[in-house]
Design a protein around this motif. Sequence first.
Motif, short mmCIF file in Angstrom:
data_model
loop_
_atom_site.label_atom_id
_atom_site.label_comp_id
_atom_site.label_asym_id
_atom_site.label_seq_id
_atom_site.Cartn_x
_atom_site.Cartn_y
_atom_site.Cartn_z
N ALA A 84 0.83 -1.21 0.00
CA ALA A 84 0.00 0.00 0.00
C ALA A 84 0.86 1.26 0.00
O ALA A 84 0.58 2.23 -0.71
CB ALA A 84 -0.93 -0.01 1.21
N LYS A 85 1.94 1.23 0.78
CA LYS A 85 2.74 2.45 0.96
C LYS A 85 3.78 2.61 -0.15
O LYS A 85 3.95 3.69 -0.71
CB LYS A 85 3.43 2.38 2.32
N GLU A 86 4.48 1.53 -0.45
CA GLU A 86 5.62 1.64 -1.36
C GLU A 86 5.25 1.32 -2.81
O GLU A 86 5.92 1.77 -3.73
CB GLU A 86 6.74 0.68 -0.92
N LEU A 87 4.23 0.51 -2.99
CA LEU A 87 3.90 0.10 -4.36
C LEU A 87 2.39 0.23 -4.60
O LEU A 87 1.72 -0.74 -4.96
CB LEU A 87 4.33 -1.35 -4.60
N PRO A 88 1.85 1.44 -4.38
CA PRO A 88 0.40 1.56 -4.53
C PRO A 88 0.00 1.21 -5.97
O PRO A 88 0.73 1.51 -6.89
CB PRO A 88 0.12 3.04 -4.21
N ASP A 89 -1.10 0.55 -6.10
CA ASP A 89 -1.65 0.15 -7.40
C ASP A 89 -0.85 -0.92 -8.12
O ASP A 89 -1.13 -1.23 -9.27
CB ASP A 89 -1.81 1.35 -8.36
N ALA A 90 0.19 -1.45 -7.48
CA ALA A 90 0.99 -2.46 -8.20
C ALA A 90 0.22 -3.78 -8.24
O ALA A 90 -0.36 -4.21 -7.24
CB ALA A 90 2.32 -2.66 -7.50
N GLN A 91 0.25 -4.40 -9.40
CA GLN A 91 -0.36 -5.71 -9.54
C GLN A 91 0.75 -6.76 -9.40
O GLN A 91 1.75 -6.70 -10.10
CB GLN A 91 -1.00 -5.84 -10.93
N VAL A 92 0.58 -7.69 -8.46
CA VAL A 92 1.60 -8.73 -8.27
C VAL A 92 1.18 -9.99 -9.03
O VAL A 92 0.08 -10.51 -8.82
CB VAL A 92 1.78 -9.05 -6.77
N ILE A 93 2.05 -10.44 -9.92
CA ILE A 93 1.78 -11.66 -10.69
C ILE A 93 2.87 -12.68 -10.36
O ILE A 93 4.05 -12.39 -10.52
CB ILE A 93 1.80 -11.39 -12.21
N VAL A 94 2.46 -13.84 -9.88
CA VAL A 94 3.41 -14.92 -9.58
C VAL A 94 3.36 -15.92 -10.73
O VAL A 94 2.27 -16.22 -11.23
CB VAL A 94 3.03 -15.63 -8.26
N VAL A 95 4.52 -16.40 -11.17
CA VAL A 95 4.53 -17.44 -12.21
C VAL A 95 5.34 -18.63 -11.69
O VAL A 95 6.49 -18.46 -11.28
CB VAL A 95 5.19 -16.95 -13.52
#
Length: 591
Positions: A84-95
Motif C-alpha cells: 500500500a505504501k511503497e507500491l500503490p496500485d501495483a499488480q503482483v503476478i506470480v509465475v
Amino acid sequence: MPDNSSYLVVPSAALWLFILVIVGISSLTLAVVLSRARQARNAKLARMEAGPVRSPLPEFEKNGQSAAAALVQWSPETLRHILAKELPDAQVIVVSNREPYIHNRDGDDIQLVVPASGLVSALEPITRACAGTWIAYGGGSADTLVVDENDRIAVPPENPSYTLRRVWLSEEEQQGYYLGFANEGLWPLCHIAFTRPIFRASDWEAYEAVNRKFADTVVAEARNERPIVLVQDYHFALLPRMIRERLPEAIIITFWHIPWPNSEVFSICPWREKILEGLLGSSIVGFHTQFHCNNFIDSVDRFLESRIEREDSAISYGGQISLVHAYPISIEWEPARQAQLPDVAECRRHVREKFGLADDVRLCVGVERLDYTKGILDRFTALDELLRLHPEWIGKVAFLQIAAPSRGTLPAYQQLHDECLRQAEDLNRRYGRDGYTPVLMVTEHHSQEQVYEIYRAADVCMVTSLHDGMNLVAKEFVAARDDEQGVLLLSMFAGASKELLEALIVNPYDATMMGDALLQALTMSPDEQRQRMQRMREVVRDNNVYRWAGSMLLDAARLRKRVAVDRAVGAAPTSSGNVISLLDRRRVAAL
Ligand code: F6P
C-alpha cells in the motif's frame, strides 16, 4: 563668560556625521552579508533540487539482512503495508510451474490436493497477502472442469483471496519442457548429486515454446504496463527476457529456488548463453545464498559480454541492469497448519498408533519428495552404522521416511525408488524382530496437516540433502515444535544450515559422522534439545517467509523510485526503461 553653545554645536554635527558614516558602512556590510547568505541559501536550494541525481537512494537490502529489516516483525500485514505504501496500485503476478491447488478426479468427485512443494508453501501465504494473480500449469485431471471461461479460479477454495490462472500444456510440451529440459537437464546440472544431466535439442525447443506460452499469459493477465512479476525457478529461465521485451516497464523478480553451479559445471549446458540472457531480462535475480549469487555472476562473467559491479551485485548486459541478490526463503510463522493440530503428546500417540510403533521406540523421520538430491539412502546408511556399532539400540529406534512420489517416469527417479525399497527391506531383514520394523518407507502424498503431525511426533528429523538450495522441511520441523523438543540433523550442503546453526550439522557422505550424529541426537538431554530448539525457532520466526517476500518487494519499490527520480531529472533511461545503470550513476556522482 564664554559662549559654550557654539562649542557644543560643532562636536554634535561631527558626531552625527560619524554616526551616519558608521551606519552607512554597517548597512553596506549587512547588505553584503545578507546577499551572500541569500546566495548561499539559493545555492544550497539549487543543490537540494538537483539532489536526487547525486544523493544516493537508500541502499538495497543485501541478503535480507539490513538492520531495518531485522527490526520488523514480518507478517501478512507487513506485506500489505509495503504494497500500500511503497507500491500503490501495483499488480503482483506470480509465475510457477507447479500450481498451489490441484483439482483431481476421484470417481465422480473432485479431490483438492495441495502439492508437496517448498515453493508452493512459501508463495501461497504471500500471494494471499498481496491478493495477486498466480499463473501456473494446470496439471490436475479435473483442473479444466473448475475454471471459468478465462481459465481462472479464485483460491483458496475455503476463503478466496487471489486468482489462480491455469495454463494448459500438451503431453509433448510437458515431456520436453518439464520432464526433459527442466528435470533431466537443469535439475542435475544445478545440484551436486553426481547424476549426469541430459540435454536434448527437442527438450530445449519445448522449453522455449512453453516459456513463450507463459509470457503470453503474463501479458494477457497484466492490468497495466508496470506489473510486478515474480518468476519462480528453473522452469522459466527464458521467461524474464520474453516478458521484458513486451512489458519493458515491468519489475521482474526471478527467484531461482535451487543451487546455481560453478561456471565450470554450468558450461556443460549447450544453451548456457541463452539461459543467462533470459535470466538477465529480470530486474532482480534472487538466490537463497550469496554463494549461489557469486556462482551466477561468475557464469555471466565467463560466458557473456557484460559489465559486472561486484560490490553492488549488479550486472549490466545489453543496456540493462540486473541486480543479483540473496534472499533466504522461509515458511510462514506461525504455520497455519499448526493451529489445527492437537498437542504434541496427542500427535505422538496418533502417529505411533498409525505406524504400529511401540511406545518406547524413538522415532526418526524424513519427509520430502522422493528425489536423489535429498540423501535418503544416506539415512539408511546412518541407521545401519548406529545399529551395527550400538546394537543396544536395536528394537529402540525406528526410521519413518515419508516420500511423496515425484517425476516418477524418469529413470533416475525410478532407480532411486527401487533402491530405497531394496535398502529398507535389507535393514528390516537384518535388524527387524517380531513387532519391530526399523525402517518404514511410505511413498505416498501426505497433506500438510499430516506432515506437521509427523514432525510433532518425531524425536529426530533427518534433513540430509546432498545439495539443496534451502530446504524448508528443516524450517517446518522447527516451526512445528512449540514444545521446544526434538533434534534436527541437517546437511551442511543445504542452504538452511547457514541459518539453523543449532542443528546437528552433518556431511551426508560421511557415514561415520552420520551414525555418530544419530546417536548424539537420540541421547541428547531434554534441556539441550530445548536450548537448541529455542534458538532455531527464534531464527525461523524472525526470518519468516514474509521477510523473504517483503525484502524482494522493498527492492522492487526502490527500483521503481529510482526510475521515477531518473525520469524527473531527465536522466537517460536504459534501453529497457528499467533502471539507470548503477555504474553510470556513480560516474555522475563523481563529477
Ligand atoms: O526445490 C525447488 C522446487 O521447485 C520445489 O519448490 C519443489 O519442491 C520442486 O522443486 C519441484 O517439484 P515438482 O517437480 O514436483 O514440481
